[in-house]
Design a protein around this motif. Sequence first.
Motif, PDB file in Angstrom:
ATOM      1  N   VAL A 142      19.263   9.063 -54.201  1.00 30.86           N
ATOM      2  CA  VAL A 142      18.967  10.132 -53.255  1.00 30.86           C
ATOM      3  C   VAL A 142      17.955   9.663 -52.217  1.00 30.86           C
ATOM      4  O   VAL A 142      18.100   9.927 -51.017  1.00 30.86           O
ATOM      5  N   LYS A 143      16.919   8.949 -52.660  1.00 30.57           N
ATOM      6  CA  LYS A 143      15.889   8.471 -51.737  1.00 30.57           C
ATOM      7  C   LYS A 143      16.467   7.496 -50.717  1.00 30.57           C
ATOM      8  O   LYS A 143      16.084   7.503 -49.543  1.00 30.57           O
ATOM      9  N   THR A 144      17.392   6.654 -51.168  1.00 33.11           N
ATOM     10  CA  THR A 144      18.028   5.710 -50.249  1.00 33.11           C
ATOM     11  C   THR A 144      18.845   6.448 -49.198  1.00 33.11           C
ATOM     12  O   THR A 144      18.779   6.144 -47.998  1.00 33.11           O
ATOM     13  N   ALA A 145      19.625   7.447 -49.652  1.00 26.11           N
ATOM     14  CA  ALA A 145      20.437   8.231 -48.722  1.00 26.11           C
ATOM     15  C   ALA A 145      19.553   8.983 -47.734  1.00 26.11           C
ATOM     16  O   ALA A 145      19.858   9.069 -46.540  1.00 26.11           O
ATOM     17  N   TRP A 146      18.433   9.518 -48.228  1.00 28.52           N
ATOM     18  CA  TRP A 146      17.517  10.250 -47.350  1.00 28.52           C
ATOM     19  C   TRP A 146      16.903   9.321 -46.305  1.00 28.52           C
ATOM     20  O   TRP A 146      16.790   9.678 -45.127  1.00 28.52           O
ATOM     21  N   ALA A 147      16.509   8.126 -46.726  1.00 25.04           N
ATOM     22  CA  ALA A 147      15.923   7.163 -45.794  1.00 25.04           C
ATOM     23  C   ALA A 147      16.917   6.821 -44.685  1.00 25.04           C
ATOM     24  O   ALA A 147      16.549   6.718 -43.507  1.00 25.04           O
ATOM     25  N   GLU A 148      18.187   6.662 -45.046  1.00 25.44           N
ATOM     26  CA  GLU A 148      19.214   6.360 -44.047  1.00 25.44           C
ATOM     27  C   GLU A 148      19.392   7.533 -43.092  1.00 25.44           C
ATOM     28  O   GLU A 148      19.565   7.356 -41.880  1.00 25.44           O
ATOM     29  N   LEU A 149      19.355   8.751 -43.646  1.00 26.10           N
ATOM     30  CA  LEU A 149      19.511   9.934 -42.804  1.00 26.10           C
ATOM     31  C   LEU A 149      18.343  10.071 -41.834  1.00 26.10           C
ATOM     32  O   LEU A 149      18.536  10.349 -40.648  1.00 26.10           O
ATOM     33  N   VAL A 150      17.120   9.867 -42.331  1.00 27.54           N
ATOM     34  CA  VAL A 150      15.935   9.977 -41.475  1.00 27.54           C
ATOM     35  C   VAL A 150      15.992   8.958 -40.343  1.00 27.54           C
ATOM     36  O   VAL A 150      15.681   9.267 -39.186  1.00 27.54           O
ATOM     37  N   ASP A 151      16.411   7.733 -40.658  1.00 25.35           N
ATOM     38  CA  ASP A 151      16.539   6.721 -39.617  1.00 25.35           C
ATOM     39  C   ASP A 151      17.579   7.133 -38.577  1.00 25.35           C
ATOM     40  O   ASP A 151      17.390   6.940 -37.370  1.00 25.35           O
ATOM     41  N   ALA A 152      18.690   7.718 -39.054  1.00 21.79           N
ATOM     42  CA  ALA A 152      19.733   8.162 -38.128  1.00 21.79           C
ATOM     43  C   ALA A 152      19.237   9.311 -37.259  1.00 21.79           C
ATOM     44  O   ALA A 152      19.539   9.385 -36.068  1.00 21.79           O
ATOM     45  N   VAL A 153      18.461  10.224 -37.859  1.00 23.71           N
ATOM     46  CA  VAL A 153      17.882  11.335 -37.103  1.00 23.71           C
ATOM     47  C   VAL A 153      16.992  10.813 -35.987  1.00 23.71           C
ATOM     48  O   VAL A 153      17.068  11.261 -34.840  1.00 23.71           O
ATOM     49  N   ASN A 154      16.141   9.852 -36.319  1.00 20.59           N
ATOM     50  CA  ASN A 154      15.218   9.315 -35.327  1.00 20.59           C
ATOM     51  C   ASN A 154      15.936   8.508 -34.248  1.00 20.59           C
ATOM     52  O   ASN A 154      15.482   8.445 -33.109  1.00 20.59           O
ATOM     53  N   ALA A 155      17.071   7.915 -34.608  1.00 21.13           N
ATOM     54  CA  ALA A 155      17.822   7.120 -33.637  1.00 21.13           C
ATOM     55  C   ALA A 155      18.682   7.984 -32.723  1.00 21.13           C
ATOM     56  O   ALA A 155      18.844   7.691 -31.541  1.00 21.13           O
TER      57      ALA A 155
END
Length: 219
Positions: A142-155
């Motif tokens: 879950v933490k890995t998926a969240w980190a990817e989502l946060v990066d996508a949000v910021n990008a």
Amino acid sequence: MPITEIIFPTFKSNLTKEAHAVAKTAFTAIKGQPGLLHHRIGRITREDGKPLGEEWKSVLSLEWDSPTAFHNIYPSATIFQEVMKQVIPYVAAKATPLLFQPLPPSSLSTHTTSNASFPNPPHGATQLFLRETGAGSDGGEVKTAWAELVDAVNAEGKDGVVGEWEGEGIENAEGLWVGFLGWKGGVEVCFFFLLLSFHIPFFFFYFFLFACGWGDWLT
């Protein structure tokens, strides 16, 4: 360390809109209580990816500076009992508060997550993600998926984002993970996830968009 309390009340089906208004007014009484950082009540406008339309569902979030501050109020403090006297006539079933402590900044993401409580956003939409990780699990997937989502949000969607936060359950919520994304409005949320679906695998998009919902937080 600050903690986040989340409550999903179950109101009587024929009184949900009225109950939301009563709860919003009643909970202002706890403002200024020792240890309370801020609180808000929101109407859930989408759940599991589906619009709720005219249906009213509520969610409450309270930020405390420590678990002790929460327990000093819930469930026996006089101020809490006074609030509940106003709300109980509208309640269909007891709702148990879920407590979460902030996770430290993730090394998996290029964005540094604050370990403070989720900031009280201006009027807009807050997207809430709730996921079981299992008691004793580190929730790595879950933490890995969240980190990817946060990066996508910021990008891709940073112009509409107010803030983000993640936490792990403690006490009765152990084994749960929660994530928040704050947005300026629902339009930004819809646009971002439409855009994001073209950049990440569909199963990842489905996991986050349909595992939870977002609502308009009313402060």
